[in-house]
Write a protein that holds these residues in place. Structure first.
Motif, mmCIF file in Angstrom:
data_model
loop_
_atom_site.group_PDB
_atom_site.id
_atom_site.type_symbol
_atom_site.label_atom_id
_atom_site.label_comp_id
_atom_site.label_asym_id
_atom_site.label_seq_id
_atom_site.Cartn_x
_atom_site.Cartn_y
_atom_site.Cartn_z
ATOM 1 N N GLY A 1 5.784 9.069 -1.630
ATOM 2 C CA GLY A 1 6.254 10.004 -0.629
ATOM 3 C C GLY A 1 5.252 11.122 -0.408
ATOM 4 N N SER A 2 5.659 12.133 0.383
ATOM 5 C CA SER A 2 4.759 13.233 0.712
ATOM 6 C C SER A 2 4.472 14.125 -0.496
ATOM 7 C CB SER A 2 5.371 14.083 1.838
ATOM 8 O OG SER A 2 6.657 14.557 1.459
ATOM 9 N N CYS A 3 5.425 14.193 -1.452
ATOM 10 C CA CYS A 3 5.236 15.048 -2.628
ATOM 11 C C CYS A 3 4.668 14.291 -3.819
ATOM 12 C CB CYS A 3 6.563 15.686 -3.030
ATOM 13 S SG CYS A 3 7.273 16.777 -1.767
ATOM 14 N N ALA B 1 28.843 4.191 -21.009
ATOM 15 C CA ALA B 1 29.599 3.605 -19.895
ATOM 16 C C ALA B 1 29.314 4.329 -18.581
ATOM 17 C CB ALA B 1 31.097 3.644 -20.207
ATOM 18 N N LYS B 2 28.753 5.521 -18.674
ATOM 19 C CA LYS B 2 28.492 6.314 -17.472
ATOM 20 C C LYS B 2 27.044 6.200 -16.998
ATOM 21 C CE LYS B 2 32.119 9.733 -18.365
ATOM 22 N NZ LYS B 2 32.432 11.177 -18.557
ATOM 23 N N SER B 3 26.294 5.259 -17.540
ATOM 24 C CA SER B 3 24.916 5.049 -17.081
ATOM 25 C C SER B 3 24.916 4.721 -15.588
ATOM 26 C CB SER B 3 24.259 3.921 -17.871
ATOM 27 O OG SER B 3 24.140 4.276 -19.223
ATOM 28 N N LYS B 4 23.937 5.240 -14.891
ATOM 29 C CA LYS B 4 23.901 5.019 -13.441
ATOM 30 C C LYS B 4 22.472 4.889 -12.953
ATOM 31 C CE LYS B 4 25.253 8.556 -11.060
ATOM 32 N NZ LYS B 4 26.008 9.749 -10.598
ATOM 33 N N ASP B 5 22.310 4.161 -11.868
ATOM 34 C CA ASP B 5 21.011 4.033 -11.226
ATOM 35 C C ASP B 5 20.721 5.309 -10.440
ATOM 36 O OD1 ASP B 5 20.649 1.426 -12.170
ATOM 37 O OD2 ASP B 5 21.761 0.574 -10.477
ATOM 38 N N ILE B 6 19.490 5.749 -10.528
ATOM 39 C CA ILE B 6 19.080 6.953 -9.782
ATOM 40 C C ILE B 6 17.692 6.736 -9.188
ATOM 41 C CG2 ILE B 6 20.518 8.599 -11.037
ATOM 42 C CD1 ILE B 6 16.912 8.600 -11.948
ATOM 43 N N VAL B 7 17.357 7.600 -8.246
ATOM 44 C CA VAL B 7 16.015 7.623 -7.660
ATOM 45 C C VAL B 7 15.324 8.879 -8.161
ATOM 46 C CG1 VAL B 7 14.711 7.952 -5.522
ATOM 47 C CG2 VAL B 7 16.540 6.247 -5.631
ATOM 48 N N LEU B 8 14.106 8.700 -8.645
ATOM 49 C CA LEU B 8 13.356 9.799 -9.247
ATOM 50 C C LEU B 8 12.156 10.140 -8.362
ATOM 51 C CD1 LEU B 8 13.653 11.354 -11.968
ATOM 52 C CD2 LEU B 8 11.866 9.854 -12.866
ATOM 53 N N LYS B 9 12.159 11.382 -7.854
ATOM 54 C CA LYS B 9 10.995 11.876 -7.126
ATOM 55 C C LYS B 9 10.145 12.693 -8.087
ATOM 56 C CE LYS B 9 12.607 12.022 -2.345
ATOM 57 N NZ LYS B 9 12.685 12.848 -1.109
ATOM 58 N N VAL B 10 8.900 12.301 -8.237
ATOM 59 C CA VAL B 10 8.011 12.938 -9.207
ATOM 60 C C VAL B 10 6.907 13.679 -8.463
ATOM 61 C CG1 VAL B 10 6.537 12.597 -11.211
ATOM 62 C CG2 VAL B 10 8.490 11.071 -10.828
ATOM 63 N N LEU B 11 6.780 14.975 -8.725
ATOM 64 C CA LEU B 11 5.711 15.743 -8.084
ATOM 65 C C LEU B 11 4.368 15.304 -8.643
ATOM 66 C CD1 LEU B 11 4.835 18.026 -6.184
ATOM 67 C CD2 LEU B 11 5.107 19.611 -8.105
ATOM 68 N N LYS B 12 3.452 15.002 -7.751
ATOM 69 C CA LYS B 12 2.134 14.509 -8.173
ATOM 70 C C LYS B 12 1.410 15.567 -8.996
ATOM 71 C CE LYS B 12 0.287 15.952 -3.691
ATOM 72 N NZ LYS B 12 -0.298 15.486 -2.423
ATOM 73 N N GLU B 13 0.590 15.091 -9.910
ATOM 74 C CA GLU B 13 -0.207 15.974 -10.771
ATOM 75 C C GLU B 13 -1.694 15.699 -10.557
ATOM 76 O OE1 GLU B 13 1.698 16.993 -14.818
ATOM 77 O OE2 GLU B 13 2.116 14.855 -14.526
ATOM 78 N N PRO B 14 -2.527 16.715 -10.715
ATOM 79 C CA PRO B 14 -2.168 18.118 -10.949
ATOM 80 C C PRO B 14 -1.643 18.754 -9.664
ATOM 81 C CG PRO B 14 -4.533 17.924 -10.687
ATOM 82 C CD PRO B 14 -3.999 16.525 -10.644
ATOM 83 N N ALA B 15 -0.642 19.602 -9.785
ATOM 84 C CA ALA B 15 -0.034 20.256 -8.622
ATOM 85 C C ALA B 15 -0.448 21.722 -8.590
ATOM 86 C CB ALA B 15 1.484 20.136 -8.690
ATOM 87 N N ILE C 1 3.948 3.294 14.030
ATOM 88 C CA ILE C 1 4.271 3.782 12.690
ATOM 89 C C ILE C 1 3.250 3.226 11.705
ATOM 90 C CG2 ILE C 1 6.010 3.737 10.843
ATOM 91 C CD1 ILE C 1 8.136 3.409 12.917
ATOM 92 N N GLY C 2 2.912 4.022 10.707
ATOM 93 C CA GLY C 2 2.044 3.520 9.655
ATOM 94 C C GLY C 2 2.781 2.508 8.799
ATOM 95 N N VAL C 3 2.129 1.412 8.472
ATOM 96 C CA VAL C 3 2.772 0.367 7.666
ATOM 97 C C VAL C 3 3.235 0.924 6.323
ATOM 98 C CG1 VAL C 3 2.434 -1.878 6.555
ATOM 99 C CG2 VAL C 3 1.398 -1.425 8.764
ATOM 100 N N LYS C 4 2.469 1.838 5.752
ATOM 101 C CA LYS C 4 2.810 2.374 4.437
ATOM 102 C C LYS C 4 4.080 3.206 4.464
ATOM 103 C CE LYS C 4 -1.941 2.449 2.661
ATOM 104 N NZ LYS C 4 -3.025 3.300 2.119
ATOM 105 N N SER C 5 4.483 3.678 5.649
ATOM 106 C CA SER C 5 5.690 4.493 5.735
ATOM 107 C C SER C 5 6.958 3.660 5.745
ATOM 108 C CB SER C 5 5.652 5.357 7.005
ATOM 109 O OG SER C 5 5.751 4.542 8.172
ATOM 110 N N LEU C 6 6.814 2.329 5.849
ATOM 111 C CA LEU C 6 7.980 1.443 5.840
ATOM 112 C C LEU C 6 8.294 1.061 4.407
ATOM 113 C CD1 LEU C 6 6.969 -0.860 8.830
ATOM 114 C CD2 LEU C 6 8.582 1.030 8.878
#
Length: 427
Positions: free
Chosen positions: A128-130, A144-158, A415-420
């Motif tokens: 993504g952009s970040c 029992a409460k484990s769940k799938d999530i999406v993780l956005k990670v800020l690129k390093e070094p920031a 549209i850029g292919v990478k954005s799909l």
């Protein structure tokens, strides 16, 4: 009488060959008027030159891309420019990363998730952009409460301002709160680098990929039914409108309504994502010149770089209806992206697809009215969709035999292919 006598006396003293002597009393007219005209001309030329130079500098600062337009300022519902008065994001004044993280961690204390609860097994989705975006699992104390999530990670070094912006986006999600048709923030990890933003996972993916898969000769895949009817198009469309109405109530707009920015669940619950433009308007009062949106989804006023608003989302919603009823075809397939404004200025809109009923096409056309104030409001359009849904066909499945070639789609759509964010294995 005195002036006439003086003139007569002067003429007597002049020789017949001295023409300048006769015209002497008109010297002020001869000198002052031409000088005034020359001065006015120079001033006008100077103003024109200044305007020309300013326009050239503006073009150099925001050149734009083929098929993609730089974004204008935001115009609110009453025509005022600017963002929301109650902006949550307050620029932090710390000059070091350590002090910035310490301050933000305290401000976001209720959202903090212990890092040990996040699985180390990461499935890369796209960049993504970040920074990188992954799919993983979160394991709270109760297995029992484990769940799938999406993780956005800020690129390093920031850099400091990048960290500040990332934290601001987390605060923006916190400000928005929960809505069933918006992707929800689960929490964050900001006490140290790398910084994480934790979002709910909609495992079935984006609507555009779903539409493309509907073209394949499959009935179900991963528990999701890949058959779409006209009634279901209205069902998905209404949910998108509810999300837009939620944003509008907060004096915001989305700015990039499209199938690629909608996530879909097994029960066809739609969740609007891609809130970057809404965040920029909220925090800065305008959309930055570096933020770009594909031209073919933009309303005429935005193609003309006029202030953006919610009525531009209505125009894009009409494009979304076209995407759904054609199972993911690019809009205006016969028009190059860079020529779309001239195409619209000639009063041309897309023709009715063969799979589209007259009722749905009428809805599309109402969204594509040139003048903003002639387009339906979000609430009015939602009501019209409800009415159309009552008599819509819930049996006939939308069918398009041609499979999609992502590279070709990207070229036609501008549209850029990478954005799909699709998976080649699915297609």
């Amino acid at each position: 009488m005195g002036e006439e006598k003086a003139m007569t006396q002067m003429l007597k003293e002049c020789s017949l060959s001295d023409k300048l002597c006769i015209l002497w009393h008109q010297q002020y007219e001869i000198i002052i008027i031409p000088a005034f005209l020359v001065g006015a001309t120079l001033i006008i030329l100077g103003v024109i030159l200044w305007l020309f130079i300013r326009e050239k500098r503006a073009q150099q600062q925001s050149p734009g891309l083929q098929g993609i337009a730089p974004e204008p300022p935001f115009r609110g519902q009453n025509g005022e420019a600017g963002g929301h008065e109650g902006s949550v994001f307050v620029p932090l004044k710390e000059t070091s990363v350590e002090s910035l993280l310490q301050t933000s961690t305290h401000a976001l204390a209720k959202l903090q998730i212990p890092r040990e609860q996040l699985s180390e097994v990461l499935e890369w989705i796209y960049n993504g952009s970040c920074g990188a975006i992954y799919r993983t699992k979160m394991h709270p104390g109760d297995p029992a409460k484990s769940k799938d999530i999406v993780l956005k990670v800020l690129k390093e070094p920031a850099r400091l301002h990048e960290i500040q912006d990332f934290l601001g986006r987390i605060q923006f999600y916190q400000y928005l709160g929960k809505h069933q048709n918006l992707v929800q923030l689960e929490g964050c990890c900001t006490e140290r680098e790398p910084l994480y933003m934790v979002l709910e996972d909609v495992a079935q993916g984006d609507l555009l990929s779903f539409l493309w898969t509907c073209r394949r000769d499959v009935m179900t895949m991963d528990g999701l039914l890949y058959d779409l009817t006209e009634k279901q198009v209205y069902h998905i469309g209404k949910q998108v409108l509810l999300a837009l109405e939620f944003l509008q109530d907060k004096h915001l707009f989305h700015g990039d309504v499209a199938a690629r920015n909608i996530l879909i669940q097994c029960d066809l619950t739609a969740k609007l994502c891609g809130l970057g433009l809404a965040y920029e308007v909220h925090t800065q009062g305008a959309i930055t010149s570096t933020r770009t949106v594909p031209l073919k989804w933009l309303a005429p006023e935005r193609l003309l770089l006029r202030p953006a608003g919610i009525r531009g989302d209505i125009w894009s919603f009409g494009i979304l209806l076209y995407e759904m009823v054609t199972l993911g075809a690019p809009p205006y397939p016969e028009v190059p992206p860079i020529s779309i404004l001239q195409h619209l200025q000639r009063g041309k809109i897309m023709k009715r697809p063969s799979s589209c009923t007259q009722t749905m096409y009428s809805l599309m056309k109402s969204c594509w009215r040139w003048k903003e104030d002639r387009r339906p409001s979000v609430r009015e359009l939602c009501s019209r969709l409800e009415t159309a849904s009552r008599t819509a066909d819930d049996k006939a499945v939308l069918q398009v035999p041609e499979l999609v070639v992502p590279e070709l789609y990207a070229a036609v759509a501008g549209i850029g292919v990478k954005s799909l964010s699709y998976s080649y294995s699915v297609l």
